[in-house]
Design a protein around this motif. Structure first.
Motif, PDB file in Angstrom:
ATOM      1  N   UNK A 116      23.541  19.745   7.503  1.00 29.92           N
ATOM      2  CA  UNK A 116      22.415  19.737   6.570  1.00 29.92           C
ATOM      3  C   UNK A 116      22.827  19.078   5.251  1.00 29.92           C
ATOM      4  N   UNK A 117      23.990  19.466   4.734  1.00 31.94           N
ATOM      5  CA  UNK A 117      24.483  18.867   3.498  1.00 31.94           C
ATOM      6  C   UNK A 117      24.715  17.374   3.639  1.00 31.94           C
ATOM      7  N   UNK A 118      25.267  16.961   4.763  1.00 26.64           N
ATOM      8  CA  UNK A 118      25.516  15.537   5.010  1.00 26.64           C
ATOM      9  C   UNK A 118      24.237  14.729   5.046  1.00 26.64           C
ATOM     10  N   UNK A 119      23.223  15.267   5.693  1.00 22.61           N
ATOM     11  CA  UNK A 119      21.931  14.575   5.748  1.00 22.61           C
ATOM     12  C   UNK A 119      21.340  14.456   4.348  1.00 22.61           C
ATOM     13  N   UNK A 120      21.415  15.532   3.575  1.00 25.93           N
ATOM     14  CA  UNK A 120      20.882  15.490   2.211  1.00 25.93           C
ATOM     15  C   UNK A 120      21.612  14.459   1.354  1.00 25.93           C
ATOM     16  N   UNK A 121      22.946  14.397   1.481  1.00 21.04           N
ATOM     17  CA  UNK A 121      23.722  13.408   0.725  1.00 21.04           C
ATOM     18  C   UNK A 121      23.348  12.000   1.167  1.00 21.04           C
ATOM     19  N   UNK A 122      23.257  11.780   2.482  1.00 20.13           N
ATOM     20  CA  UNK A 122      22.877  10.445   2.969  1.00 20.13           C
ATOM     21  C   UNK A 122      21.495  10.053   2.471  1.00 20.13           C
ATOM     22  N   UNK A 123      20.556  10.996   2.453  1.00 23.06           N
ATOM     23  CA  UNK A 123      19.222  10.682   1.952  1.00 23.06           C
ATOM     24  C   UNK A 123      19.263  10.347   0.470  1.00 23.06           C
TER      25      UNK A 123
END
Length: 189
Positions: free
Chosen positions: A106-113
């Motif tokens: 979840x954190x990785x997706x948020x950072x990528x976004x």
């Protein structure tokens, strides 16, 4: 009212039903009523498959559904694992491993976004296998706790497969994100 609008909302209604089943499942597990918990868990699993099939078959995929469906899945799995860890049915470290992998994703997706804008993540094959094994482990544990069958060797094997696929899928996502970030940085030059 025509049938199509109702049919197009049916997947979302099934997803909301699955979300509503989570506290019921928690209560049954908390009170040691594994038979009823198993029924709720299986019905929730059926609604998960059914809502996806209806959405695809009848072109009823919605933005709301694409957000609620994975949320409902995570609520169901994480809540079940928390309760199984609290009751001593699974080791606490397994809950931590699964929980931190999910938080990392979840954190990785948020950072990528945040870095790259809109990101469309698709679960990897190993992540899908991991989810299947996590669900299988829950079912095996509940079947054993209801004394339907003694599956301790199979349950132990599936537990270690969950550990392995959790680690492999976590490393896969990290690798994907590093490659994606490197590709994006290269394209921006």
């Amino acid at each position: 009212m025509s049938r199509m609008p109702l049919l197009h909302q049916l997947p979302n209604m099934l997803t909301l039903l699955r979300i509503g089943a989570v506290p019921v499942l928690i209560l049954f597990l908390h009170s040691g009523r594994y038979g009823l918990a198993l029924v709720v868990f299986l019905v929730a699993g059926i609604t998960d498959g059914l809502d996806g099939w209806i959405a695809k078959r009848f072109d009823a995929v919605t933005r709301l559904g694409s957000i609620l469906d994975p949320l409902a899945d995570k609520m169901l799995i994480v809540s079940t694992y928390v309760m199984l860890a609290v009751s001593g049915d699974i080791p606490f470290w397994l809950l931590l491993l699964i929980g931190f992998r999910d938080l990392g994703i979840i954190g990785g997706v948020l950072v990528l976004q945040w870095v790259h804008g809109d990101v469309h993540m698709q679960p990897s094959p190993v992540s899908k296998l991991n989810t299947f094994l996590q669900i299988s482990l829950v079912v095996l544990i509940m079947v054993e706790r209801v004394d339907l069958l003694s599956l301790s060797l199979l349950t132990e094997a599936v537990l270690w497969l969950v550990v392995a696929t959790t680690l492999v899928s976590a490393f896969h996502y990290v690798y994907f994100w590093v490659i994606r970030s490197a590709d994006a940085a290269e394209q921006s030059r």
